[in-house]
Motif scaffolding. Structure first.
Motif, PDB file in Angstrom:
ATOM      1  N   GLY A 194       0.567  -1.592   0.540  1.00  0.00           N
ATOM      2  CA  GLY A 194       0.474  -1.322  -0.694  1.00  0.00           C
ATOM      3  C   GLY A 194       1.728  -0.922  -1.596  1.00  0.00           C
ATOM      4  N   SER A 195       2.741  -0.531  -0.840  1.00  0.00           N
ATOM      5  CA  SER A 195       4.317  -0.832  -1.601  1.00  0.00           C
ATOM      6  C   SER A 195       4.898  -2.148  -1.812  1.00  0.00           C
ATOM      7  CB  SER A 195       5.083   0.055  -0.772  1.00  0.00           C
ATOM      8  OG  SER A 195       5.353  -0.411   0.477  1.00  0.00           O
ATOM      9  N   VAL A 196       4.265  -3.116  -1.010  1.00  0.00           N
ATOM     10  CA  VAL A 196       4.683  -4.569  -0.719  1.00  0.00           C
ATOM     11  C   VAL A 196       4.066  -5.214  -2.064  1.00  0.00           C
ATOM     12  CG1 VAL A 196       4.664  -6.614   0.260  1.00  0.00           C
ATOM     13  CG2 VAL A 196       5.303  -4.720   1.542  1.00  0.00           C
ATOM     14  N   LEU A 197       2.722  -5.032  -2.325  1.00  0.00           N
ATOM     15  CA  LEU A 197       2.128  -5.466  -3.213  1.00  0.00           C
ATOM     16  C   LEU A 197       2.892  -4.957  -4.777  1.00  0.00           C
ATOM     17  CD1 LEU A 197      -1.728  -5.692  -2.175  1.00  0.00           C
ATOM     18  CD2 LEU A 197       0.151  -7.406  -1.739  1.00  0.00           C
ATOM     19  N   ALA A 198       3.010  -3.682  -4.865  1.00  0.00           N
ATOM     20  CA  ALA A 198       3.460  -3.139  -5.922  1.00  0.00           C
ATOM     21  C   ALA A 198       4.545  -3.585  -6.169  1.00  0.00           C
ATOM     22  CB  ALA A 198       3.341  -1.628  -5.768  1.00  0.00           C
ATOM     23  N   SER A 199       5.528  -3.682  -5.577  1.00  0.00           N
ATOM     24  CA  SER A 199       7.096  -4.187  -5.688  1.00  0.00           C
ATOM     25  C   SER A 199       7.115  -5.705  -6.075  1.00  0.00           C
ATOM     26  CB  SER A 199       8.002  -4.075  -4.406  1.00  0.00           C
ATOM     27  OG  SER A 199       7.575  -4.823  -3.329  1.00  0.00           O
ATOM     28  N   ALA A 222      -5.050 -11.019  -3.104  1.00  0.00           N
ATOM     29  CA  ALA A 222      -3.990 -10.329  -4.006  1.00  0.00           C
ATOM     30  C   ALA A 222      -3.529 -11.387  -5.064  1.00  0.00           C
ATOM     31  CB  ALA A 222      -2.726  -9.656  -3.265  1.00  0.00           C
ATOM     32  N   VAL A 223      -3.688 -11.001  -6.235  1.00  0.00           N
ATOM     33  CA  VAL A 223      -3.351 -12.051  -7.160  1.00  0.00           C
ATOM     34  C   VAL A 223      -2.159 -11.516  -7.957  1.00  0.00           C
ATOM     35  CG1 VAL A 223      -4.085 -13.273  -9.487  1.00  0.00           C
ATOM     36  CG2 VAL A 223      -5.755 -12.499  -7.750  1.00  0.00           C
ATOM     37  N   PHE A 224      -1.039 -12.681  -8.126  1.00  0.00           N
ATOM     38  CA  PHE A 224       0.222 -12.407  -8.866  1.00  0.00           C
ATOM     39  C   PHE A 224       0.402 -13.421  -9.961  1.00  0.00           C
ATOM     40  CE2 PHE A 224       0.394 -11.184  -4.382  1.00  0.00           C
ATOM     41  CZ  PHE A 224       1.200 -10.354  -4.424  1.00  0.00           C
ATOM     42  N   GLU A 225       1.289 -13.095 -10.563  1.00  0.00           N
ATOM     43  CA  GLU A 225       1.641 -14.088 -12.016  1.00  0.00           C
ATOM     44  C   GLU A 225       1.971 -15.333 -11.665  1.00  0.00           C
ATOM     45  OE1 GLU A 225       1.737 -14.118 -16.419  1.00  0.00           O
ATOM     46  OE2 GLU A 225       0.954 -12.699 -14.866  1.00  0.00           O
ATOM     47  N   ALA A 228       5.980 -17.591  -6.630  1.00  0.00           N
ATOM     48  CA  ALA A 228       7.259 -17.149  -6.010  1.00  0.00           C
ATOM     49  C   ALA A 228       6.966 -15.804  -5.580  1.00  0.00           C
ATOM     50  CB  ALA A 228       8.435 -17.230  -6.953  1.00  0.00           C
ATOM     51  N   GLN A 229       6.207 -14.907  -6.393  1.00  0.00           N
ATOM     52  CA  GLN A 229       5.835 -13.431  -6.141  1.00  0.00           C
ATOM     53  C   GLN A 229       4.970 -13.365  -5.020  1.00  0.00           C
ATOM     54  OE1 GLN A 229       4.406 -12.747 -10.391  1.00  0.00           O
ATOM     55  NE2 GLN A 229       6.202 -11.317 -10.448  1.00  0.00           N
ATOM     56  N   LEU A 231       4.631 -15.664  -2.469  1.00  0.00           N
ATOM     57  CA  LEU A 231       5.368 -15.981  -1.233  1.00  0.00           C
ATOM     58  C   LEU A 231       6.150 -14.689  -0.931  1.00  0.00           C
ATOM     59  CD1 LEU A 231       6.451 -19.555  -2.302  1.00  0.00           C
ATOM     60  CD2 LEU A 231       4.549 -19.103  -0.574  1.00  0.00           C
ATOM     61  N   LYS A 232       6.827 -14.093  -1.755  1.00  0.00           N
ATOM     62  CA  LYS A 232       7.483 -13.003  -1.424  1.00  0.00           C
ATOM     63  C   LYS A 232       6.831 -11.786  -0.773  1.00  0.00           C
ATOM     64  CE  LYS A 232      11.312 -10.077  -2.964  1.00  0.00           C
ATOM     65  NZ  LYS A 232      12.218  -9.880  -4.472  1.00  0.00           N
ATOM     66  N   ALA A 233       5.837 -11.572  -1.174  1.00  0.00           N
ATOM     67  CA  ALA A 233       4.778 -10.634  -0.656  1.00  0.00           C
ATOM     68  C   ALA A 233       4.179 -10.979   0.708  1.00  0.00           C
ATOM     69  CB  ALA A 233       3.721 -10.325  -1.684  1.00  0.00           C
ATOM     70  N   LYS A 234       3.940 -12.069   0.814  1.00  0.00           N
ATOM     71  CA  LYS A 234       3.194 -12.637   2.163  1.00  0.00           C
ATOM     72  C   LYS A 234       4.386 -12.476   3.324  1.00  0.00           C
ATOM     73  CE  LYS A 234       3.365 -16.822   3.272  1.00  0.00           C
ATOM     74  NZ  LYS A 234       3.212 -18.495   3.608  1.00  0.00           N
ATOM     75  N   ASP A 235       5.774 -12.915   2.662  1.00  0.00           N
ATOM     76  CA  ASP A 235       6.658 -12.647   3.739  1.00  0.00           C
ATOM     77  C   ASP A 235       7.196 -11.224   4.136  1.00  0.00           C
ATOM     78  OD1 ASP A 235       6.919 -15.497   3.869  1.00  0.00           O
ATOM     79  OD2 ASP A 235       8.533 -15.573   2.437  1.00  0.00           O
ATOM     80  N   GLN A 236       6.825 -10.394   3.329  1.00  0.00           N
ATOM     81  CA  GLN A 236       7.044  -8.889   3.583  1.00  0.00           C
ATOM     82  C   GLN A 236       5.819  -8.030   3.781  1.00  0.00           C
ATOM     83  OE1 GLN A 236       8.667  -7.675  -0.311  1.00  0.00           O
ATOM     84  NE2 GLN A 236      10.431  -8.610  -0.217  1.00  0.00           N
ATOM     85  N   ALA A 237       4.950  -8.774   4.039  1.00  0.00           N
ATOM     86  CA  ALA A 237       3.408  -8.085   4.488  1.00  0.00           C
ATOM     87  C   ALA A 237       3.520  -7.330   5.666  1.00  0.00           C
ATOM     88  CB  ALA A 237       2.472  -9.030   4.607  1.00  0.00           C
ATOM     89  N   GLN A 238       3.181  -5.920   5.468  1.00  0.00           N
ATOM     90  CA  GLN A 238       3.163  -5.217   6.726  1.00  0.00           C
ATOM     91  C   GLN A 238       1.845  -4.246   6.524  1.00  0.00           C
ATOM     92  OE1 GLN A 238       6.492  -2.480   7.547  1.00  0.00           O
ATOM     93  NE2 GLN A 238       7.982  -4.199   6.904  1.00  0.00           N
ATOM     94  N   GLY A 239       1.263  -3.566   7.471  1.00  0.00           N
ATOM     95  CA  GLY A 239      -0.038  -2.899   7.243  1.00  0.00           C
ATOM     96  C   GLY A 239      -1.348  -3.867   7.172  1.00  0.00           C
ATOM     97  N   GLY A 240      -2.184  -3.870   6.122  1.00  0.00           N
ATOM     98  CA  GLY A 240      -3.126  -4.799   5.918  1.00  0.00           C
ATOM     99  C   GLY A 240      -4.075  -4.319   4.900  1.00  0.00           C
ATOM    100  N   VAL A 241      -4.977  -5.168   4.599  1.00  0.00           N
ATOM    101  CA  VAL A 241      -6.124  -4.989   3.484  1.00  0.00           C
ATOM    102  C   VAL A 241      -7.019  -3.769   4.072  1.00  0.00           C
ATOM    103  CG1 VAL A 241      -7.612  -6.761   4.506  1.00  0.00           C
ATOM    104  CG2 VAL A 241      -7.566  -5.947   1.715  1.00  0.00           C
ATOM    105  N   ALA A 242      -7.609  -2.957   3.472  1.00  0.00           N
ATOM    106  CA  ALA A 242      -8.207  -1.860   3.848  1.00  0.00           C
ATOM    107  C   ALA A 242      -9.983  -2.730   3.826  1.00  0.00           C
ATOM    108  CB  ALA A 242      -8.462  -0.699   2.900  1.00  0.00           C
ATOM    109  N   SER A 243     -10.507  -2.304   5.019  1.00  0.00           N
ATOM    110  CA  SER A 243     -11.846  -2.869   5.033  1.00  0.00           C
ATOM    111  C   SER A 243     -12.702  -2.244   4.027  1.00  0.00           C
ATOM    112  CB  SER A 243     -12.370  -2.418   6.591  1.00  0.00           C
ATOM    113  OG  SER A 243     -12.548  -0.992   6.621  1.00  0.00           O
ATOM    114  N   LEU A 244     -14.095  -3.167   3.663  1.00  0.00           N
ATOM    115  CA  LEU A 244     -14.615  -2.522   2.581  1.00  0.00           C
ATOM    116  C   LEU A 244     -16.147  -2.596   3.281  1.00  0.00           C
ATOM    117  CD1 LEU A 244     -15.222  -1.925  -0.254  1.00  0.00           C
ATOM    118  CD2 LEU A 244     -15.740  -4.435  -0.506  1.00  0.00           C
ATOM    119  N   SER A 245     -16.558  -1.352   3.296  1.00  0.00           N
ATOM    120  CA  SER A 245     -18.014  -0.985   3.725  1.00  0.00           C
ATOM    121  C   SER A 245     -19.030  -0.762   2.666  1.00  0.00           C
ATOM    122  CB  SER A 245     -17.956   0.519   4.660  1.00  0.00           C
ATOM    123  OG  SER A 245     -17.576   1.565   3.828  1.00  0.00           O
TER     124      SER A 245
END
Length: 323
Positions: A194-199, A222-225, A228-229, A231-245
């Motif tokens: 979450g913090s990676v996407l927000a930053s 996740a959609v960015f402007e 470059a943004q 690619l940076k989020a992909k490299d910094q990614a930790q955790g994961g997306v929340a499953s959707l039930s």
């Protein structure tokens, strides 16, 4: 008739009527100067003992040969001209429909020849315009249209990314469950993602869940402007997306369950998957069905993003050029 010697004792001479030196066979002078040569008298020789040619006779013979050659050339030219004229006349008669139809031939010939006046080619007509040759522009790169929000103008929603009620990959069919869209990117994640996407200024996250035989996978885009943004989020990614039930799928892949996760990106999009058993069972490397559905959903998501770029590039190529 008497025999005697000529003057100087140089040989016999013949006596008889007239001059005592008269040649009974007639000398050159006696014959009137027509070039008769006494067969018994040797030809005239010069002071070196060589025979002197008759230059006058040779000149007359050469002139006669030249006249004959000119007459032959003139005669041959006349014959050749006549032959060509006959061939041309025959061809004209044939084109006009035969020699027996004179009126028809005249009409055909006059119809084939341009008439002076308006029928003649216009020498002052405007020339055909010519254009400089130019190499065609290379086709647009589909990725250019999905690498920035400035070009990526096609409609974007859970229905455009994940259309229909099921997903078919080869002989494998998965049912679609719940879908959702949120601009609160952190709310669609688990752990530090979450913090990676927000930053990196995430605009929105679009999620969908597919399932089959007790195995489910959620994909989050996740959609960015800018690319470059992403690619940076992909490299910094930790955790994961929340499953959707929902829509027939119970909650899955929540702590402490162990599930399979993937991360990838294309253009300004980063897509994550999380997959596992709906029963809460931990996923092992030997669970091929979990890996298969996760890979199929990730591949489908990539194709959908690529398709957006291809569609917009194709539309741009067919748009009229404005000056």
């Amino acid at each position: 008739m008497s025999f005697g010697h000529g003057q100087g004792g140089q040989g016999p001479s013949w006596g008889g009527p007239g001059s005592p030196d008269q040649d009974p066979y007639g000398s050159q002078q006696a014959r009137g100067g027509y070039g008769y040569q006494d067969p018994y008298e040797p030809p005239e020789r010069d002071s070196y003992g060589t025979q002197t040619p008759d230059w006058a006779a040779l000149a007359d013979a050469s002139a006669a040969r030249g006249r004959r050659k000119r007459w032959l050339l003139v005669g041959g030219g006349v014959l050749a001209t006549g032959a060509v004229a006959a061939i041309v006349a025959t061809a004209v008669v044939s084109m006009n429909g035969g020699s027996g139809n004179g009126a028809s031939g005249t009409e055909n010939a006059s119809g084939q020849l341009p008439t002076p006046g308006n029928d003649a080619p216009n020498q002052n007509a405007d020339p055909v315009p010519s254009f400089p040759s130019a190499a065609p522009l290379p086709p647009a790169d589909p990725k250019d249209f999905i690498s920035s929000a400035d070009k990526d103008k096609a409609p974007l929603s859970e229905d455009t990314l994940f259309p229909g009620k099921k997903l078919t990959m080869g002989d494998r069919v998965y049912l679609k469950a719940a879908t959702t869209v949120t601009t609160n990117c952190a709310a669609a994640t688990q752990g530090a993602l979450g913090s990676v996407l927000a930053s990196n200024s995430c605009d929105q996250v679009i999620r969908a869940t597919y399932h089959k035989d007790g195995v489910a996978v959620t994909v989050g885009v996740a959609v960015f402007e800018r690319e470059a943004q992403a690619l940076k989020a992909k490299d910094q990614a930790q955790g994961g997306v929340a499953s959707l039930s929902g829509s027939g799928v119970d909650t899955f892949c929540r702590a402490p369950s162990i599930c399979r996760k993937t991360t990838n990106s294309y253009g300004r999009y980063v897509y994550f998957t999380v997959g596992g058993f709906t029963s809460g069972k931990n996923v092992a490397k030997t669970d091929e069905d979990v890996y298969a559905i996760g890979d199929d959903v990730a591949e489908f998501t990539f194709r959908q993003i690529l398709g957006r770029g291809q569609a917009q590039a194709s539309a741009a190529a067919t748009e009229p050029v404005t000056q």
